[in-house]
Design an enzyme around this catalytic site. Structure first.
Site, PDB file in Angstrom:
ATOM      1  N   SER A 115       0.657  -1.234   0.294  1.00 26.95           N
ATOM      2  CA  SER A 115      -0.327   0.266   0.109  1.00 26.95           C
ATOM      3  C   SER A 115       0.734   0.943   0.191  1.00 26.95           C
ATOM      4  O   SER A 115       2.521   1.597   0.088  1.00 26.95           O
ATOM      5  CB  SER A 115      -0.984   0.845   1.669  1.00 26.95           C
ATOM      6  OG  SER A 115       0.175   0.016   2.183  1.00 26.95           O
ATOM      7  N   LYS A 116       0.138   2.357   0.151  1.00 22.88           N
ATOM      8  CA  LYS A 116       1.266   3.918   0.034  1.00 22.88           C
ATOM      9  C   LYS A 116       2.272   3.538   0.828  1.00 22.88           C
ATOM     10  O   LYS A 116       3.594   4.187   0.709  1.00 22.88           O
ATOM     11  CB  LYS A 116       0.250   4.827  -0.032  1.00 22.88           C
ATOM     12  CG  LYS A 116      -0.316   4.351  -1.408  1.00 22.88           C
ATOM     13  CD  LYS A 116      -1.087   6.737  -1.844  1.00 22.88           C
ATOM     14  CE  LYS A 116      -2.052   6.472  -2.888  1.00 22.88           C
ATOM     15  NZ  LYS A 116      -2.406   7.884  -2.813  1.00 22.88           N
TER      16      LYS A 116
END
Length: 499
Positions: free
Chosen positions: A260-261
């Site tokens: 994910s980010k």
């Protein structure tokens, strides 16, 4: 005279079809967002595999999702690949422009009895989904129009075209990463090839494009593995050779969760703005899930020479920023100083305040940065850290002093600097060697340890407690600038004490 697939490609993408026996890979991103780190690794693997075998890597923009595909995303993909040094062969192919060719193939299958019109209504399809939910199984079309006479079709329903997939036996892919993968055909339904509005589905478009582009090897994420089974059924129905397939595991975060980010699932443009070198990022990406013994660092030629698909592991790779920084630091230390300065120039348009910094990099300042580069790059893991380390060179006087560093500039320390400045002024020649001799002699004469003199001097010259070697700093700044910066702090003492 052009005909068949070759004609369709040239009409839609300026494609060079002279590739009879060559290895041909492709990178096929959807322009619905940035080029993320996983996509960049997939592109790299395709590029390396083709380059290592004298083949070609083609680029196909899968822009059939018209609502989400954007020109900005296409530009970001092209820019990201170019920055990484992954040059594709020929012009990019735009999938949407090839929709007539996709529809042609769907109707060809229809005419051969390998596909059929399906008139199932949305209500019927929803009923199938609801039943699948109740039975806790994936939704599969039940084939109700597979052998039914189209003359029975309700007039209000526009049909789709579905593949007449095999209902018994197995579909097998001998994957070059995953090994032999088998699906029972009873678990794969008759997928839609052409929607009711005449537009092709992803499954059909990919098969037709890969065939027409002469793709010999499909290297992509293992989230497409089931797609591979469905696409093989289309290949088989058309009597086309199936490309070799290699489905590579996805990238996870260091905690094992889906990337994910917060782990690093950013656009390639973000990594450029964070100060990573393209060569370092390539080196890091190639080691995400692939190995060649214990070797850690690879030149581009090394990668091309030794990269192969069986060396890709089947487990998800884990993204690690600390490892990326370590590799980037290695590349910074081993990159020629002028190349590093050019790399700094290249990121300035992509960082906050970059235009202002660029305006300060006069030829004289650039010369000083190059003089300081050996010391700067030993301390930097990214180009941003390198730039920050060089800030003392181009900051305007009086330089800003960090809060932690300011604590070292006591009244006594400023008085010490005033005395030291007199010694430095008397030097006939200004260099790292002569200033070191002068500072050491001053410390000995005044009964101080060298650090007690060097640290306040460092703060006066750079505004911080860490920097390249203090005598290198004096040499880089030169006599005039060094003495003026010391004088700024001495003058500050006079203001504070009223003396």
């Amino acid at each position: 005279m052009l005909h068949g697939p070759t004609k369709a490609i040239i009409a839609c993408g300026k494609f060079d079809s002279n590739m009879s026996d060559a290895i041909v890979t492709r990178f096929a991103p959807s322009p619905t967002g940035f080029l993320h780190i996983g996509g960049a690794r997939t592109a790299l693997f395709n590029w390396l595999y083709a380059r290592g075998r004298g083949g070609k890597m083609l680029l196909r923009i899968e822009d059939t999702d018209r609502e989400r595909s954007t020109e900005a995303a296409i530009d970001a993909i092209l820019d990201g690949l170019s920055w990484l040094g992954l040059a594709w062969d020929g012009e990019p192919i735009y999938q949407f422009k090839r929709a007539p060719r996709h529809a042609e193939v769907a109707h060809q299958l229809l005419a051969q009895g390998r596909a059929y019109y399906c008139y199932a209504s949305q209500q019927e399809l929803e009923a199938m989904r609801e039943q699948a939910r109740r039975e806790n199984r994936p939704m599969r079309y039940d084939g109700r129009w597979r052998d039914r006479d189209p003359r029975e079709a309700p007039p209000s329903v526009k049909p789709v075209i579905r593949l007449k997939a095999p209902t018994d036996g197995e579909t097998v892919i001998d994957d070059q990463v995953q090994g032999r993968v088998v699906w029972q055909n009873k678990d794969l339904d008759d997928l839609v090839l052409l929607r009711s509005d005449g537009t092709p589905t992803y499954m059909l478009a990919v098969v037709v494009d890969d065939h027409d582009m002469g793709v010999t090897h499909i290297i992509r994420g293992d989230d497409h593995l089931t797609n591979g089974a469905r696409q093989k059924q289309i290949y088989d129905a058309l009597g086309w050779a199936v490309p070799a397939m290699a489905h590579i595991p996805l990238i996870h975060g260091p905690d094992g969760a889906k990337l994910s980010k917060r782990h690093g699932a950013l656009g390639i443009d973000a990594y450029r703005a964070m100060g990573y070198l393209p060569a370092a990022l390539r080196n890091y990406l190639v080691r995400l899930g692939w190995s060649h013994g214990d070797q850690e660092f690879f030149s581009t030629d090394d990668m091309i020479a030794v990269f192969d698909l069986p060396q890709i592991g089947r487990s998800p790779a884990r993204f690690d920023f600390a490892k990326l920084e370590s590799i980037n630091g290695h590349y910074i230390r081993h990159t020629a100083d002028p190349e590093l300065l050019a790399a700094v120039d290249a990121i300035l348009p992509h960082i906050a305040g970059g235009a202002g910094i660029a305006s300060k990099l006069t030829p004289a300042v650039r010369e000083k940065i190059l003089l300081a580069m050996p010391g700067l790059k030993e301390r930097a893991k990214t180009l941003l850290e390198l730039l920050e380390g060089a800030r003392f060179i181009f900051d305007e006087r009086p330089i800003e002093v960090e809060e932690k560093a300011a604590a070292l500039l006591t009244s006594d320390a400023r008085g010490l600097l005033a005395e030291l400045a007199d010694d430095l002024k008397s030097l006939d020649r200004w260099s790292a060697e002569t200033t070191e001799q002068a500072v050491r002699a001053f410390a000995e004469r005044t009964g101080r340890k060298l650090g007690a003199v060097a640290q306040p001097l460092r703060v006066a010259l750079t505004g911080r407690t860490t920097s390249p070697g203090i005598f290198d700093v004096l040499a880089v700044l030169g006599r005039e600038d060094s003495l003026l910066r010391i004088q700024d702090q001495v003058a500050e003492r006079r203001v504070l004490t009223g003396s």
